[in-house]
Design an enzyme around this catalytic site. Structure first.
Site, PDB file in Angstrom:
ATOM      1  N   GLU A  14       0.873  -1.132   0.024  1.00  0.00           N
ATOM      2  CA  GLU A  14      -0.005   0.174   0.002  1.00  0.00           C
ATOM      3  C   GLU A  14       0.994   1.281   0.023  1.00  0.00           C
ATOM      4  O   GLU A  14       1.831   1.225   0.902  1.00  0.00           O
ATOM      5  CB  GLU A  14      -0.906  -0.161   1.340  1.00  0.00           C
ATOM      6  CG  GLU A  14      -1.939   1.186   1.205  1.00  0.00           C
ATOM      7  CD  GLU A  14      -2.777   1.394   2.602  1.00  0.00           C
ATOM      8  OE1 GLU A  14      -2.765   0.509   3.242  1.00  0.00           O
ATOM      9  OE2 GLU A  14      -3.227   2.252   2.682  1.00  0.00           O
ATOM     10  N   ARG A  65       5.191 -12.456   9.869  1.00  0.00           N
ATOM     11  CA  ARG A  65       6.003 -11.225   9.527  1.00  0.00           C
ATOM     12  C   ARG A  65       7.410 -11.379  10.369  1.00  0.00           C
ATOM     13  O   ARG A  65       7.588 -11.842  11.243  1.00  0.00           O
ATOM     14  CB  ARG A  65       5.169 -10.192   9.768  1.00  0.00           C
ATOM     15  CG  ARG A  65       4.749  -9.935  11.237  1.00  0.00           C
ATOM     16  CD  ARG A  65       3.806  -8.992  11.546  1.00  0.00           C
ATOM     17  NE  ARG A  65       4.163  -7.628  10.972  1.00  0.00           N
ATOM     18  CZ  ARG A  65       3.324  -6.946  10.065  1.00  0.00           C
ATOM     19  NH1 ARG A  65       2.330  -7.384   9.435  1.00  0.00           N
ATOM     20  NH2 ARG A  65       3.870  -5.700   9.772  1.00  0.00           N
ATOM     21  N   LYS A 104       4.515   1.164   9.263  1.00  0.00           N
ATOM     22  CA  LYS A 104       4.720   2.211   8.605  1.00  0.00           C
ATOM     23  C   LYS A 104       3.984   3.464   9.252  1.00  0.00           C
ATOM     24  O   LYS A 104       4.730   4.553   9.564  1.00  0.00           O
ATOM     25  CB  LYS A 104       3.968   2.238   7.110  1.00  0.00           C
ATOM     26  CG  LYS A 104       4.797   1.376   6.144  1.00  0.00           C
ATOM     27  CD  LYS A 104       4.236   1.251   4.853  1.00  0.00           C
ATOM     28  CE  LYS A 104       3.050   0.200   4.828  1.00  0.00           C
ATOM     29  NZ  LYS A 104       2.789   0.061   3.383  1.00  0.00           N
TER      30      LYS A 104
HETATM   31  P1  ATP Z   1       2.733  -1.937   8.227  1.00  0.00           P
HETATM   32  O1  ATP Z   1       2.306  -2.885   9.106  1.00  0.00           O
HETATM   33  O2  ATP Z   1       4.254  -1.646   8.239  1.00  0.00           O
HETATM   34  O3  ATP Z   1       2.063  -0.821   7.817  1.00  0.00           O
HETATM   35  P2  ATP Z   1       1.599  -3.113   5.945  1.00  0.00           P
HETATM   36  O4  ATP Z   1       1.536  -4.683   6.075  1.00  0.00           O
HETATM   37  O5  ATP Z   1       0.328  -2.507   6.052  1.00  0.00           O
HETATM   38  O6  ATP Z   1       2.798  -2.693   6.942  1.00  0.00           O
HETATM   39  P3  ATP Z   1       1.595  -3.362   3.072  1.00  0.00           P
HETATM   40  O7  ATP Z   1       2.145  -2.200   2.293  1.00  0.00           O
HETATM   41  O8  ATP Z   1       0.068  -3.813   3.146  1.00  0.00           O
HETATM   42  O9  ATP Z   1       2.260  -2.799   4.653  1.00  0.00           O
HETATM   43  O10 ATP Z   1       2.549  -4.555   2.889  1.00  0.00           O
HETATM   44  C1  ATP Z   1       2.752  -5.222   1.633  1.00  0.00           C
HETATM   45  C2  ATP Z   1       3.053  -6.639   1.827  1.00  0.00           C
HETATM   46  O11 ATP Z   1       4.223  -6.777   2.753  1.00  0.00           O
HETATM   47  C3  ATP Z   1       2.161  -7.171   2.293  1.00  0.00           C
HETATM   48  O12 ATP Z   1       1.761  -8.567   1.865  1.00  0.00           O
HETATM   49  C4  ATP Z   1       2.366  -7.680   3.891  1.00  0.00           C
HETATM   50  O13 ATP Z   1       2.140  -8.801   4.284  1.00  0.00           O
HETATM   51  C5  ATP Z   1       4.033  -7.916   3.758  1.00  0.00           C
HETATM   52  N1  ATP Z   1       4.703  -7.368   5.177  1.00  0.00           N
HETATM   53  C6  ATP Z   1       4.636  -6.010   5.819  1.00  0.00           C
HETATM   54  N2  ATP Z   1       5.105  -6.006   6.699  1.00  0.00           N
HETATM   55  C7  ATP Z   1       5.970  -6.994   6.845  1.00  0.00           C
HETATM   56  C8  ATP Z   1       6.685  -7.720   7.947  1.00  0.00           C
HETATM   57  N3  ATP Z   1       7.071  -7.268   8.788  1.00  0.00           N
HETATM   58  N4  ATP Z   1       7.333  -8.989   7.458  1.00  0.00           N
HETATM   59  C9  ATP Z   1       6.941  -9.730   6.312  1.00  0.00           C
HETATM   60  N5  ATP Z   1       6.110  -9.320   5.363  1.00  0.00           N
HETATM   61  C10 ATP Z   1       5.670  -7.925   5.542  1.00  0.00           C
HETATM   62 MG    MG Z   2      -1.362  -3.362   4.787  1.00  0.00          MG
END
Ligand code: ATP
Ligand code: MG
Length: 568
Positions: free
Chosen positions: A37, A262, A272
């Site tokens: 995102e 994760r 983020k």
């Molecule tokens: P954040 O929690 O940091 O805001 P998010 O999951 O909202 O992260 P996205 O942009 O939606 O961020 O994530 C893109 C991809 O990265 C998703 O498939 C998510 O599952 C993966 N992802 C995010 N954080 C991690 C992590 N700490 N370890 C592994 N994969 C991750």
């Molecule tokens: Mg997300």
């Protein structure tokens, strides 16, 4: 802290894919996607997901899409889109022509939502957000049906069209899936699939005032792109029934969602939202502050893409949550830089040394080895002269036991130069601080070898005073002092958990002249000090280096401890 799994080629995800290929599911195709995102910069957790998705596609002769999951116009920005593309490329992965945006599917999402209404599987609901929460129930109590749940299909169709046309105020209506308000899974209690948002989208502008929710948009995007294995993190496990429900009810091509744990990394935070706060509150200099766990921060810090990929491989994928020690990440970059970073000499806190028996006007070019780990990197010339700088820390007027470095009357080796003996110490009259030391050198030890087998225990680095360049060295420590800053009561006040000593700027360092014009982001080992990379703000008149990592391997110690623990 748990030990990371050390295997990349065999893990539960690759096992599932192998099984699927064997059984002919998806005709043996493998097609993954990385779906960020664009609401912030990518971090090392995303790197794990990127490495997994792109590597799996590669290993199984498949494809991996880069898809921006841009369904929330309020938090998303074009700047983030560009930064994310740059980071994925920098990590070494490409998507050719497979760059997609969920926002390109808005018409399709809308049409599918209409289909749900037509099948009696979605309705327009007038509950306010607060009412909706109250109706939702809890983990132990079932929810209550919305009074709008049984609106006639025709009315729903008309209202939904009016929602799109902007007839209603934000928050006054939603479109909800009609599933089961008593489901044990809260996600299945008539989840919202569209909401009204009077917000401009960075790609679709003001075309839309209704926006789909993640759960609805994501599975359909996967389906449109004919993804086979939709890899996501564990928090989406409870959303999988909804993922499946939408695709089944709509009768669409159905990828398989698979969840993995994760990455959690010690001494930092990884959401983020929280990283954005650090940026906005100016706790750090920006998303690419070298202390940030972002990919751009790590890049500025001097990390190589190879080291991040090696790290991802070492931690592997599992279904169990764990906290990985940041020392492992540091180990990976140290190991990589050891192989490839040219060695140079630089003095962090200079102390002037006069070599009293060395001729005044002579300058010698001494041969120095660029990388003892790699003979092909050759040698360079380092100028030597009568006045040099050495590390203040390498001299003790009153040395403790087992001190092998410089002290009055002691002989040490100057790296690649000569044996020298300290014969005099000059002090500042006012402060009493040592201001310069006087030494004599033994001309027979040129290059740092003694002809008579005489041994010295210490070897110290130096730079020629008249040739050295000024530089600022920035030394970094962990952003957070605590291993898990989000744990416990203090966890809610992140700012208070920040390590006040995470950045030390040491100006007036002196570095060898070969570093003139060093390219931004190029990496070096300053002998005995650490690995450093040239900051992009560095100029010819003011060199700035970021310490990527120290030379001391703390991971080896941690690993040993873990091994001992697991033996017990
Ligand atoms: P954040 O929690 O940091 O805001 P998010 O999951 O909202 O992260 P996205 O942009 O939606 O961020 O994530 C893109 C991809 O990265 C998703 O498939 C998510 O599952 C993966 N992802 C995010 N954080 C991690 C992590 N700490 N370890 C592994 N994969 C991750
Ligand atoms: Mg997300």
């Amino acid at each position: 802290m748990s030990e990371p799994e050390i295997s990349s080629t065999s893990d539960f995800i690759r096992d599932i894919i192998r099984e699927d290929q064997k059984s002919g599911k998806y005709d043996g195709r493998v097609h993954t996607r990385f779906p960020p995102e664009p609401n912030g910069y990518l971090h090392i957790g995303h790197a794990k997901s990127i490495c997994l998705n792109f590597s799996v596609a590669d290993e199984f002769q498949g494809f991996c899409n880069l898809r921006f999951d841009d369904t929330n116009p309020i938090k998303e920005e074009r700047e983030y889109v560009e930064a994310i593309k740059e980071d994925v490329h920098w990590l070494g992965f490409g998507w050719d022509d497979r760059l997609y945006y969920a926002s390109d599917y808005y018409e399709q999402f809308y049409a599918y939502a209409v289909q749900l209404i037509q099948h009696g599987k979605a309705y327009v609901c007038d509950l306010t957000p607060d009412e909706m929460r109250a109706y939702r129930g809890t983990l132990t109590e079932p929810g209550t049906d919305s009074p709008w749940r049984n609106r006639p299909i025709e009315e729903n169709l008309e209202l939904f069209e009016k929602m799109r046309a902007g007839h209603f105020e934000e928050g006054s209506k939603t479109l909800r899936a009609k599933i089961d308000m008593s489901s044990g899974n809260l996600n299945m209690r008539d989840p919202v699939i569209y909401r009204i948002l009077e917000a401009e989208h960075h790609r679709t502008g003001n075309t839309w005032c209704i926006y789909p929710m993640y759960d609805f948009a994501h599975c359909i995007s996967d389906s449109i792109e004919r993804i086979t294995h939709s890899l996501c993190t564990l928090e989406f496990e409870d959303h999988r029934p909804l993922y499946d429900w939408f695709l089944d009810v709509l009768g669409l091509y159905h990828p398989q969602q698979i969840e993995f744990a994760r990455l959690n990394l010690s001494n930092t935070v990884m959401s983020k939202r929280k990283l954005l706060r650090l940026v906005e509150e100016k706790q750090v200099s920006g998303w690419d502050d070298p202390r940030m766990p972002t990919i751009s921060g790590l890049r500025r810090r001097g990390y190589t893409p190879e080291s991040i990929r090696a790290f991802s491989e070492r931690i592997g994928v599992a279904r169990r949550e764990s906290l990985v020690d940041i020392a492992l990440l540091e180990f990976c970059v140290r190991e990589d830089l050891n192989k490839r970073a040219p060695r140079v000499m630089g003095v962090l806190r200079p102390l002037k040394m006069v070599i009293t028996n060395y001729p005044e006007d002579t300058v010698e070019d001494l041969k120095a080895i660029n990388n003892p780990e790699d003979a092909t990197m050759g040698t360079r010339k380092v100028p030597f002269s009568r006045v040099i700088y050495v590390e203040r820390d390498d001299f003790r007027e009153d040395p403790p036991k087992k001190w092998f470095r410089l002290a009055p009357g002691r002989e040490v080796r100057l790296r690649y130069a000569y044996f020298i003996t300290c014969v005099d110490v000059k002090k500042d009259k006012e402060t009493g601080e040592v201001s310069e030391i006087h030494c004599t050198y033994d001309p027979a030890t040129r290059g740092g070898d003694s002809p008579d087998g005489r041994r010295v225990k210490g070897t110290i680095h130096w730079v020629s005073a008249s040739h050295a360049l000024d530089a600022e060295l920035r030394l970094y420590d962990h952003l957070f002092t605590k291993e898990d800053p989000e744990q416990g009561d203090e966890g809610s006040n992140l700012t208070a958990q920040l390590n006040p000593y995470s950045l030390e700027r040491v100006s007036s360092c002196r570095v060898e002249p070969s570093l003139a014009g060093a390219e931004p982001f190029s990496r070096f080992q300053f002998e005995r000090i650490g690995y450093f990379s040239v900051d992009p703000d560095s100029t010819d008149t003011k060199l700035i280096f970021n310490r990527t990592v120290t030379l001391k391997d703390s991971w080896a110690k941690i690993e040993k401890k873990q091994q001992q623990k697991s033996k017990k």
